[in-house]
Design an enzyme around this catalytic site. Structure first.
Site, PDB file in Angstrom:
ATOM      1  N   GLY A 227       0.823  -1.207   0.000  1.00 57.94           N
ATOM      2  CA  GLY A 227       0.000   0.000   0.000  1.00 57.94           C
ATOM      3  C   GLY A 227       0.852   1.251   0.000  1.00 57.94           C
ATOM      4  N   ASN A 228       0.243   2.380   0.292  1.00 55.68           N
ATOM      5  CA  ASN A 228       1.005   3.625   0.390  1.00 55.68           C
ATOM      6  C   ASN A 228       0.400   4.496   1.481  1.00 55.68           C
ATOM      7  OD1 ASN A 228      -1.047   5.418  -0.887  1.00 55.68           O
ATOM      8  ND2 ASN A 228      -0.695   4.024  -2.607  1.00 55.68           N
ATOM      9  N   ARG A 229       1.020   5.639   1.710  1.00 52.72           N
ATOM     10  CA  ARG A 229       0.655   6.443   2.873  1.00 52.72           C
ATOM     11  C   ARG A 229      -0.447   7.469   2.599  1.00 52.72           C
ATOM     12  NH1 ARG A 229       4.493   7.825   6.601  1.00 52.72           N
ATOM     13  NH2 ARG A 229       4.724   9.884   5.722  1.00 52.72           N
ATOM     14  N   ALA A 298      -3.693   7.731  -4.871  1.00 57.28           N
ATOM     15  CA  ALA A 298      -2.331   7.213  -5.045  1.00 57.28           C
ATOM     16  C   ALA A 298      -2.484   5.747  -5.423  1.00 57.28           C
ATOM     17  CB  ALA A 298      -1.556   7.370  -3.751  1.00 57.28           C
TER      18      ALA A 298
END
Ligand code: FMN
Length: 431
Positions: A227-229, A298
């Site tokens: 995943g990402n932030r 994102a």
């Protein structure tokens, strides 16, 4: 081009030189230094065959005298609510008007309009009009950026007042910045360019705005993911701004916190997704009915080739995950527009790398992606994600900087949506 805006008795007629003609117009003037420019606007409006009644505030009369307004309008002028009491002027003037302009609109008059205060003739008139109202704010940058002023502007816009500017430029003193009044010629152009019905509502009324937000998660196994932030906050603020401006708003939210989603206006339709594939599918589906498409999510560039059905167990040996590229959703939406005259906007979070700064990378990306605009921001562990201030550079498809927005995400989102709403109309006219 000929367009019409519904007035009370008959439409405002716009001709091909952007003129409003043959109408009864109230020109409210409040006490900003730009009041002298309202005299130029008055001249243009009367020369075009409109009957203009000027209602200055007391502060406006300290900037430009009554004689100027009377001579240029050919009508007597009063700022006093008790003048002409026998003719009930405090409401009659407004009831008879086809269009009401406030040029310049001071912070004070804007605040009073937003809160229904009626302590002068201009304000009683504004409370009693049933015609379209447009205001041209003019004030120092700090006054314009003050949350109180911006909240008041949001309130007015939410009720359908047309907000003209302000623009960025030289201010009263030696300094310059946002807050300068829009030029009279541009005010006339904007008023006459408003297509039928738009002047009555917020500027995105009748438009559909599709926004993606959050960060996609690509499963490794049933409990783990890549995943990402991204928090989804920026997209949520964009959705709030679009809804406030009257747009039908759809938010495709990838793994966005429930608390952020709960704070959205009820009119925002939330479509929750998890993976890039799900996000692509929903965006492609809803893009068919969208006037503005914003890809703020994102999206993981890669996904695992095959995610296991069972949890991967700890072992002694290294394991290898094979990652395959995800489709480029923004490129697809920009290249294969699902609807004519659609505005497509992308986001690019850059850290800078290989000797290139983040803006240079953004410019290269803007040229590749074929979106109308690319909003580029600098991200890092301490920057860009979550409830922090942000700075966005808006580039066009050639990578040229069109404008930039900075501040809290809510402020940036509001300013960006304002820019997009203004730039939607030229897009509509694109061949
Ligand atoms: C020289 C001068 C210039 C001013 N320019 C502005 C301005 O551009 N915008 C503004 O909001 N207020 C400006 N003000 C302050 C307003 O005149 C003041 O807030 C006044 O109460 C506004 O009253 P009104 O909204 O009833 O016209 C200025 C004041 C002075 C003395």
């Amino acid at each position: 081009m000929t367009g019409t805006v519904s007035g009370k008795d008959s439409p405002l007629i716009m001709d091909n030189v952007h003129t409003v003609t043959g109408k009864r117009i109230i020109l409210g003037v409040s006490g900003g230094i730009a009041a002298y420019k309202a005299a130029v606007l008055l001249r243009r409006l009367t020369e075009a065959g409109n009957r203009v009644t000027v209602i200055p505030t007391d502060a406006a009369l300290r900037m430009v005298g009554k004689a100027t307004w009377e001579a240029l309008s050919g009508n007597s002028v009063s700022a006093d609510v008790f003048d002409g009491a026998d003719r009930v002027n405090h409401v009659r003037l407004g009831q008879e008007a086809d269009l009401c302009l406030v040029v310049p609109a001071t912070a004070d008059t804007i605040a009073k309009m937003a809160h229904g205060i009626a302590d002068n003739l201009l304000l009683t008139t504004l409370l009693s009009v049933s015609c379209p109202v447009a205001v041209a704010p003019a004030m120092h940058t700090q006054m314009w950026n003050n949350p109180a002023t911006r909240h008041n502007i949001d309130l007015l816009r939410g009720r359908g007042t047309v907000i003209l500017g302000p623009v960025s430029g030289r201010l009263t003193g030696r300094d310059s910045g946002p807050g300068r009044m829009m030029e009279p010629e541009e005010i006339i152009r904007r008023i006459s360019a408003l297509p039928d019905g738009k002047i009555h509502g917020a500027d995105l009324r009748g438009k559909t705005v599709l926004i993606s937000g959050g960060g996609t998660r690509e499963p490794i196994d049933p409990v783990r993911f890549i995943g990402n932030r991204s928090s989804g906050r920026m997209a949520a603020e964009l959705a709030r701004s679009a809804a406030l401006r009257g747009g039908k708003t759809i938010l495709v939210s990838a793994n966005t916190e429930a608390e952020i989603l709960r704070s959205l206006p009820g009119s925002v339709r939330n479509v929750p997704v998890q993976t890039a594939a799900e996000l692509a599918r929903e965006m492609q589906k809803y893009a068919a009915c969208a006037d503005i498409v914003i890809m703020a999510a994102a999206v993981c560039d890669y996904r695992t080739q095959c995610a296991g059905d069972a949890k991967i167990k700890r072992g002694k040996d290294p394991i290898t995950l094979t990652l395959v590229p995800n489709p480029d959703i923004l490129l697809d939406l920009a290249e294969n527009r699902r609807r004519e005259k659609q505005l497509v906007v992308g986001f690019a979070a850059e850290t800078g790398s290989a000797g290139k700064d983040f803006l240079q990378l953004g410019r290269e990306k803007a040229r590749r992606k074929k979106a109308d605009f690319l909003a580029v921001n600098l991200v890092g562990e301490e920057q860009g994600f979550g409830p922090v201030k942000t700075e966005l550079f808006l580039l066009d498809r050639e990578g040229r900087e069109k404008t930039r927005f900075s501040g809290e995400k809510s402020t940036v989102a509001r300013d960006m949506m304002e820019f997009l709403a203004e730039n939607l109309y030229p897009a509509e006219n694109r061949p």
